[in-house]
Structures are given as C-alpha cells and as structure tokens.
Scaffold this motif. Structure first.
Motif, short mmCIF file in Angstrom:
data_model
loop_
_atom_site.label_atom_id
_atom_site.label_comp_id
_atom_site.label_asym_id
_atom_site.label_seq_id
_atom_site.Cartn_x
_atom_site.Cartn_y
_atom_site.Cartn_z
N ASN A 48 0.85 -1.19 0.00
CA ASN A 48 0.00 0.00 0.00
C ASN A 48 0.89 1.24 0.00
OD1 ASN A 48 -1.89 2.00 0.35
ND2 ASN A 48 -2.98 0.98 2.00
N GLU A 49 0.87 1.98 -1.09
CA GLU A 49 1.77 3.13 -1.21
C GLU A 49 1.46 4.22 -0.19
OE1 GLU A 49 1.29 5.47 -4.73
OE2 GLU A 49 -0.73 4.66 -5.10
N PHE A 50 0.24 4.25 0.35
CA PHE A 50 -0.11 5.25 1.34
C PHE A 50 0.05 4.74 2.77
CE2 PHE A 50 -2.78 6.06 -2.44
CZ PHE A 50 -2.26 7.30 -2.80
N GLY A 51 0.44 3.50 2.95
CA GLY A 51 0.62 2.94 4.28
C GLY A 51 1.98 3.28 4.86
N PRO A 52 2.15 3.12 6.16
CA PRO A 52 3.44 3.44 6.80
C PRO A 52 4.53 2.41 6.55
CG PRO A 52 1.92 2.54 8.42
CD PRO A 52 1.14 2.68 7.15
N ALA A 53 4.17 1.24 5.99
CA ALA A 53 5.16 0.17 5.79
C ALA A 53 5.23 -0.26 4.34
CB ALA A 53 4.82 -1.02 6.68
N ASP A 54 5.00 0.65 3.41
CA ASP A 54 5.01 0.29 2.00
C ASP A 54 6.39 -0.25 1.61
OD1 ASP A 54 4.29 0.10 -0.70
OD2 ASP A 54 5.15 2.07 -1.12
N GLY A 55 6.41 -1.44 1.00
CA GLY A 55 7.65 -2.06 0.58
C GLY A 55 8.45 -2.67 1.71
N ARG A 56 7.90 -2.79 2.89
CA ARG A 56 8.61 -3.33 4.05
C ARG A 56 8.00 -4.67 4.46
NH1 ARG A 56 11.04 0.98 6.72
NH2 ARG A 56 12.15 -0.62 7.92
N ILE A 57 8.83 -5.45 5.16
CA ILE A 57 8.34 -6.71 5.74
C ILE A 57 7.48 -6.39 6.96
CG2 ILE A 57 9.02 -8.83 6.89
CD1 ILE A 57 9.55 -9.03 4.00
N VAL A 58 6.28 -6.91 7.00
CA VAL A 58 5.37 -6.66 8.11
C VAL A 58 4.89 -7.99 8.67
CG1 VAL A 58 4.59 -4.43 7.24
CG2 VAL A 58 3.39 -6.49 6.56
N SER A 59 4.60 -7.98 9.94
CA SER A 59 4.01 -9.16 10.58
C SER A 59 2.55 -9.29 10.16
CB SER A 59 4.11 -9.05 12.10
OG SER A 59 3.35 -10.05 12.74
N LEU A 60 2.07 -10.52 10.09
CA LEU A 60 0.66 -10.73 9.76
C LEU A 60 -0.26 -10.15 10.82
CD1 LEU A 60 0.68 -14.36 8.29
CD2 LEU A 60 0.93 -12.17 7.11
N GLY A 61 0.26 -9.95 12.03
CA GLY A 61 -0.53 -9.34 13.08
C GLY A 61 -0.47 -7.83 13.08
N PHE A 62 0.36 -7.24 12.21
CA PHE A 62 0.43 -5.79 12.10
C PHE A 62 -0.80 -5.27 11.38
CE2 PHE A 62 1.99 -1.90 9.92
CZ PHE A 62 2.33 -1.17 11.04
N GLY A 63 -1.06 -3.99 11.50
CA GLY A 63 -2.19 -3.39 10.82
C GLY A 63 -2.08 -1.88 10.84
N CYS A 64 -2.83 -1.23 9.98
CA CYS A 64 -2.86 0.22 9.94
C CYS A 64 -4.20 0.66 9.38
CB CYS A 64 -1.71 0.78 9.09
SG CYS A 64 -1.84 0.39 7.33
N GLY A 65 -4.40 1.97 9.31
CA GLY A 65 -5.65 2.50 8.79
C GLY A 65 -5.83 2.35 7.31
N GLY A 66 -4.76 1.91 6.61
CA GLY A 66 -4.86 1.71 5.18
C GLY A 66 -5.30 0.32 4.79
N HIS A 67 -5.89 -0.42 5.71
CA HIS A 67 -6.38 -1.78 5.40
C HIS A 67 -7.36 -1.72 4.24
CE1 HIS A 67 -8.29 -5.70 5.92
NE2 HIS A 67 -7.25 -6.05 6.65
N SER A 68 -7.26 -2.69 3.35
CA SER A 68 -8.09 -2.66 2.14
C SER A 68 -9.58 -2.75 2.43
CB SER A 68 -7.66 -3.80 1.21
OG SER A 68 -7.88 -5.06 1.84
N GLU A 69 -9.95 -3.36 3.57
CA GLU A 69 -11.37 -3.52 3.88
C GLU A 69 -11.79 -2.66 5.06
OE1 GLU A 69 -12.72 -5.27 1.60
OE2 GLU A 69 -10.74 -5.83 0.84
#
Length: 308
Positions: free
Chosen positions: A241-262
């Motif tokens: 997600n280009e607008f997310g805080p972790a774009d292009g980064r390795i993230v944990s499956l338990g991580f999340g942000c306001g840019g969730h697709s749903e």
C-alpha cells in the motif's frame, strides 16, 4: 593465618617517600623542566616501593600526571629509580575503550561501495546446496573419482571398494529442487538467523506496535499484503500500500494500519442509465399548424383574462 604468612604494610617507606626532589629530577630528565609541575602525592606499591606523582604542564595532556616509582634495597639507605611514565589521572581525558568494527557496526552504516565480510563460522548461516563441490561428469576430477570412466555411477573409495553414487541426472534433479526451495546457495539462513530476522521485523512492524493496536484489522486479511516464500511466510509478508506506513517493508501478519483494504470501503457512485433513442418509429410534425385544431371551440364564450 599461619605464623609464616606476611602482609605488606601500606605505610610508605620514609626514605622513599622523602625522595621528592630525586623523583622530580627523574621526571625532568624524561620530559623537560617545562613539562613537570608541582608534586601531587605518593602511592605505596609495595615494601620500600613508592610512586611519586607530579602534575604535567603539557596542554595536550590535561589531567595526566608524571608517575615516578622509586625503591631501595633492604638495609640500604640509597633510593634508586625504578621507572618514569605519564599516566592518566582521575580527571584525564582519555580515548574510549577500543571496540572491534564488528561490534561498532550498526544498521544503516553501510554505504555504496562498502563491503561487509562475514565470518566463515557465522552462526546466522548454514551450508546450502550449490552443487559447486560436485565435479562435472566429463571433467578430469570426475574421471579420477568415478573409476576412470566419466559419468559412471560408481565411485572408488581409497580402500578400493566400489560404492554406488547418485547418477548425474539425479544430481541435477536435486539441484533443481534446491533452487526451487531457495537452498541453491553456498550458505543460507540458519534457524538462528531466521529467528533474529523475525525479532527485528516484529519489533518495528509487529502486532504490539501502537499502529497495530489502533488498526481496524490485521495485515493477514488485507488485500495489499504480498505473500513471501519460505519458513517466514507463516508470520510475515510485504506491504504494497503506497499510502501505508510500511510500503515495501516486511510486516508481521498481526500488524495493521488505517490503510487496510477492507477498513472503509467507499461505495461506488451510481451510474446513470444511458439514454434510449427510438430510431425505428416516426412522429409527424406539421410545418404549418392548423388554426382550427385548437382545444377551445369558437362557440365558447370568452374567458375573463383578469384585465381591468
């Protein structure tokens, strides 16, 4: 304590302690008269061994002091010089303790053109399967190893015993599977290396971060998550997600942000229906209107138009 045990006295030897000028002359001889200051005191180093301290006048050695150690032999009144050195005092400015480069290195220190060597026994790595130790079937090494016939599936041990080996086609299949599993390298990550990487990634983009705690859902159900291969695929992915805080980064499956697709799906705006054109029927339109075809008959009395 037995009677044969002796202890050293911390009381300075009187003759060695009184040899202040003798110690000063030794310091002056070593550093020069301008570099030796006032007498600071004495320390007892042992029986008939005393160290005199003198202030140094060198501006580059602020807080340092000249240490002159003197001593005398037993039943002798002559004080002799032991050594003269420049030592740091309690307030001296000294260089920090040397730390090896491997311990000084921090993430982000490497720049373009820098090389970071890894140790041969690095615990983060373990041997993979590159096939480099396997000789080519038609090479001289293969002929020496495989009883003089290139490509033969029998190896001659030093004892003279013949031992069956995997055919060249089977070795090629092993190399293909190793490449598919990501093991086709000289060294691969060990279990320790995997755990260290997982700890780093979990700390920055994990389930316990403030961003993940306030997120409406986790990355496991996000459409912007790109799956990865290998053992870490069960716990990590890549954010796209280009607008997310972790774009292009390795993230944990338990991580999340306001840019969730749903998280907040915007309804699509209604699309108006296209206009309907009837191209098969005709509606006659008179060029000259019929004056007798009005809705009011001539015999009808005129209506009041409301004019005064």
């Amino acid at each position: 304590m037995s009677a044969a045990t002796t202890t050293r006295s911390r009381t300075p030897d009187p003759q060695c302690a009184e040899a202040v000028e003798f110690a000063r002359d030794a310091a002056v001889e070593a550093a020069g008269a301008l570099a030796v200051g006032e007498h600071l005191g004495v320390d007892v180093d042992g029986d008939r061994v005393v160290t005199h301290y003198f202030e140094t006048q060198e501006t580059a050695y602020r807080g340092w002091r000249w240490a002159v150690t003197v001593t005398r032999a037993a039943r002798s009144k002559q004080v002799t010089l032991d050594e003269t050195v420049l030592l740091p005092g309690p307030d001296a400015m000294i260089a920090p303790q040397w730390v090896p480069w491997s311990e000084r290195l921090r993430p982000g220190d490497m720049g373009p053109g820098d090389l970071l060597p890894t140790e041969a026994d690095d615990l983060r790595l373990e041997p993979g399967y590159s096939g480099e130790d396997e000789p080519a079937p038609n090479s001289a090494l293969a002929e020496d190893r495989f009883s003089g016939i290139a490509g033969e599936d029998v190896a001659i041990e030093p004892s003279g015993e013949r031992m069956a080996i995997a055919p060249s086609t089977e070795r090629a299949q092993i190399a293909s599977v190793a490449d598919e599993l990501g093991m086709g390298r000289v060294r691969v990550l060990s279990r320790l290396g995997l755990n260290l990487a997982a700890d780093r990634w979990e700390k920055e983009f994990g389930a316990h971060t403030p961003m993940a705690q306030a997120a409406p859902a986790s990355c496991a159900s996000c459409g912007f998550l790109v799956p990865i291969a290998g053992a870490l695929s069960q716990a990590f992915g890549i954010c796209s997600n280009e607008f997310g805080p972790a774009d292009g980064r390795i993230v944990s499956l338990g991580f999340g942000c306001g840019g969730h697709s749903e998280a907040a799906v915007m309804p699509a705006p209604p699309v108006p229906a296209p206009p309907v054109l009837d191209e098969f029927s005709l509606e006659p339109m008179p060029l000259h209107p019929d004056r007798t075809g009005g809705s009011v008959e001539e015999s009808t009395p005129a209506e009041e138009l409301g004019h005064s």
